[in-house]
Design a protein around this motif. Structure first.
Motif, PDB file in Angstrom:
ATOM      1  N   ILE A  35       0.843  -1.209   0.000  1.00  0.00           N
ATOM      2  CA  ILE A  35       0.000   0.000   0.000  1.00  0.00           C
ATOM      3  C   ILE A  35       0.876   1.257   0.000  1.00  0.00           C
ATOM      4  N   LEU A  36       1.896   1.280   0.864  1.00  0.00           N
ATOM      5  CA  LEU A  36       2.769   2.453   0.950  1.00  0.00           C
ATOM      6  C   LEU A  36       3.512   2.684  -0.370  1.00  0.00           C
ATOM      7  N   THR A  84       3.072   5.980  -2.925  1.00  0.00           N
ATOM      8  CA  THR A  84       4.176   6.913  -3.208  1.00  0.00           C
ATOM      9  C   THR A  84       4.740   6.732  -4.613  1.00  0.00           C
ATOM     10  N   LYS A  85       3.949   6.107  -5.480  1.00  0.00           N
ATOM     11  CA  LYS A  85       4.497   5.762  -6.796  1.00  0.00           C
ATOM     12  C   LYS A  85       4.898   6.982  -7.626  1.00  0.00           C
ATOM     13  N   ASN A  86       4.297   8.107  -7.332  1.00  0.00           N
ATOM     14  CA  ASN A  86       4.624   9.296  -8.136  1.00  0.00           C
ATOM     15  C   ASN A  86       5.691  10.183  -7.504  1.00  0.00           C
ATOM     16  N   ASN A 141      10.719   4.971  -7.009  1.00  0.00           N
ATOM     17  CA  ASN A 141       9.810   5.850  -6.262  1.00  0.00           C
ATOM     18  C   ASN A 141      10.228   5.844  -4.795  1.00  0.00           C
ATOM     19  N   LEU A 142       9.661   6.776  -4.043  1.00  0.00           N
ATOM     20  CA  LEU A 142      10.162   7.027  -2.690  1.00  0.00           C
ATOM     21  C   LEU A 142      10.232   5.761  -1.823  1.00  0.00           C
ATOM     22  N   PRO A 202      15.515   3.099 -18.343  1.00  0.00           N
ATOM     23  CA  PRO A 202      14.077   2.871 -18.510  1.00  0.00           C
ATOM     24  C   PRO A 202      13.413   2.659 -17.148  1.00  0.00           C
ATOM     25  N   ASN A 203      12.164   3.088 -17.038  1.00  0.00           N
ATOM     26  CA  ASN A 203      11.536   3.114 -15.711  1.00  0.00           C
ATOM     27  C   ASN A 203      10.080   2.686 -15.836  1.00  0.00           C
ATOM     28  N   TYR A 204       9.699   1.700 -15.018  1.00  0.00           N
ATOM     29  CA  TYR A 204       8.304   1.217 -15.049  1.00  0.00           C
ATOM     30  C   TYR A 204       7.343   2.185 -14.370  1.00  0.00           C
ATOM     31  N   GLU A 205       7.879   3.177 -13.705  1.00  0.00           N
ATOM     32  CA  GLU A 205       7.083   4.225 -13.060  1.00  0.00           C
ATOM     33  C   GLU A 205       6.273   3.747 -11.860  1.00  0.00           C
ATOM     34  N   ILE A 206       6.495   2.509 -11.421  1.00  0.00           N
ATOM     35  CA  ILE A 206       5.892   2.062 -10.162  1.00  0.00           C
ATOM     36  C   ILE A 206       6.977   1.354  -9.362  1.00  0.00           C
TER      37      ILE A 206
END
Ligand code: FES
Lengths: 373, 101
Positions: A43-44, A48-50, A280-281, A313-317
């Motif tokens: 969940i955390l 914080t994915k963005n 991500n964080l 390259p980054n999956y962004e999650i």
């Protein structure tokens, strides 16, 4: 203040592992603490994915990371993981010799131990790159999961062959995480076996030597096996198999997510584009920047707190969120396809793009969105 | 006992065939020192697995941070060859390497 913040943020795993151990001691519903925390982390991570941060340096370019502090923490994780296993052994002993531990509590304890032993590979990985003592601690941490061969295979094979079919830890397109776990685990063990064989032959020594790190690695796992058999008999063996299966699955899932589908021509240098970044964080702090794979694979001797965003390259999650997707291979492939298409068209070299194109034509797998080969 | 408690001292590495020298800061490898000095030292993996950064320690004391015997032959080890990316300095040294042209 900045120094404090930069160093303390990497303590999530140590704190959560200690909480998991406390849960195992308390028993009952608390034995499930490790499972609960794992779920909380998903969940955390998703929440914080963005949020993506950069590495922190002062105006002179010096990192805020304190090497001595970070190393003490990493070395301390070895006894912490040993205590985790011993606490599960204590639960097994209680279960088999009295009614103090219920079956529900024992199952929670086994699953919690497997998940957090698996997360221990974060430290096994980091220390595999650092100095002789750190390398030995890495081997010991990995041996708790029966995977001591990882340390050699990671350094001497994965870092050299990454993105190529010679690297079992790189998952080609179309492979799922379950199949990858088997292929990567045994592929790396086989590599470590061959590495030792060649080294010992070069030095005119017998394969059955105390210098054989492949054999020694498995011997390092004997205390764990003894603990589980002694404390739980047959049930102990089942518990060991479950704990090792979960922890090795997590290890290989990280390898899977780090390089899935990326391609490198044999002999060409490893570049940022040959690894997926997950930065991500929450992933960055929890996994002590292991998700900055692009930078790590180009600057392998760099401390984790100095690794930075490099345009990989980054999956962004984050890893936890992506891990959920890997569990359902069709979802994972659907999610990653657009990132692979983007990589093929904008980051791959001409030769790499051709290899990808050939793959799609040979397998008729998924969509072929490569614009120009 | 542990590497993290080592003394903080910089050492100088002198390039045998080039009449150049550079400082290696505490905690840095020989390769990192060379790269910080802007030298075109050959490198690839930087983790001690490819052998690209191979050099020969001619004089001085160094410490191998990993086991070199997977990459270097017994003869090379006897002759003082080392992997710069996994070598730290315990004194000033003199080293031979073929820099990239
Ligand atoms: S750069 Fe590969 S062994 Fe040093």
């Amino acid at each position: 203040m900045k120094t404090f913040y930069v160093n303390v943020r990497y303590l999530i795993v140590p704190v959560m592992t200690v909480l998991t151990i406390c849960g195992l001691f308390l028993g009952g519903i608390y034995a499930w603490t490790g499972v609960f925390l794992f779920g909380l982390n998903i969940i955390l991570d998703t929440a914080t994915k963005n949020i993506h941060l950069r590495a922190d340096f002062d105006e002179n370019g010096n990192s805020f990371g304190i090497k001595t502090f970070q190393y003490i923490v990493m070395y301390l994780m070895l006894p912490i993981f040993i205590v985790l296993q011993c606490t599960l052994g204590w639960n097994l002993y209680q279960f088999t010799t009295s009614s103090a531990v219920t079956i529900e509590s024992l199952i929670g304890a086994i699953l919690s131990t497997g998940l957090w032993a698996g997360l221990g590979i974060i430290y096994g990985h980091e220390l595999s790159h650092n100095k002789k003592e750190g390398f030995s601690v890495s081997r010991a941490v990995m041996a708790l999961s029966g995977a001591s061969h990882f340390t050699y295979a990671h350094v001497y094979q994965h870092h050299l062959e990454l993105g190529h079919q010679n690297d079992p830890a790189t998952a080609p397109r179309g492979r799922n995480v379950y199949w990858h776990t088997w292929l990567s685990h045994f592929g790396q063990s086989k590599f470590s076996f061959d590495l030792e064989k060649q080294k010992l032959e070069r030095h005119n020594k017998s394969f059955f030597s105390l210098d054989n790190k492949w054999i020694l690695g498995y011997l390092y796992s004997l205390p764990s096996i003894t603990l589980f058999v002694w404390s739980g008999g047959i049930i102990g063996i089942v518990a060991l198999v479950v704990v090792w299966s979960i922890s090795n699955f997590l290890l290989e899932a990280l390898n899977f997510m780090g390089h899935y589908g990326l391609i490198r021509e044999a002999g060409k240098p490893v570049e940022h584009r040959h690894s997926w970044d997950n930065d991500n964080l929450f992933t960055s702090w929890f996994f002590i920047e292991i998700g900055r794979q692009g930078d790590h694979h180009v600057r392998g001797e760099t401390y984790f707190w100095e690794l930075d965003e490099v345009g990989a390259p980054n999956y962004e999650i984050g890893y936890f969120t992506l891990f959920l997707l890997t569990l359902i291979p069709p979802f994972f492939r659907k999610y990653t396809q657009k990132y692979l298409d983007e990589w093929d068209n904008n980051q791959a070299s001409v030769a790499e793009r051709q290899i990808a194109k050939d793959y799609y034509e040979d397998t008729k797998h998924l969509s072929n969105n490569i614009l120009v080969a | 006992m542990f590497g993290l408690f080592k003394k903080n001292k910089s050492f100088t590495a002198k390039l045998a065939d080039y009449d150049q020298e550079f400082i290696v800061e505490p905690g840095d490898s020989l390769l990192t020192g060379a790269l910080k000095a802007g030298l075109p030292w050959p490198k690839r993996c930087q983790v001690g697995s490819c052998g690209t950064c191979k050099c020969k320690i001619i004089d001085g004391k160094t410490r191998a941070e990993i086991d070199f015997s997977y990459v270097l032959s017994p003869d090379e080890l006897n002759d003082g060859y080392a992997l710069a990316c996994q070598t730290s300095l315990k004194s000033d040294i003199s080293v031979a390497v073929n820099l990239i042209d």
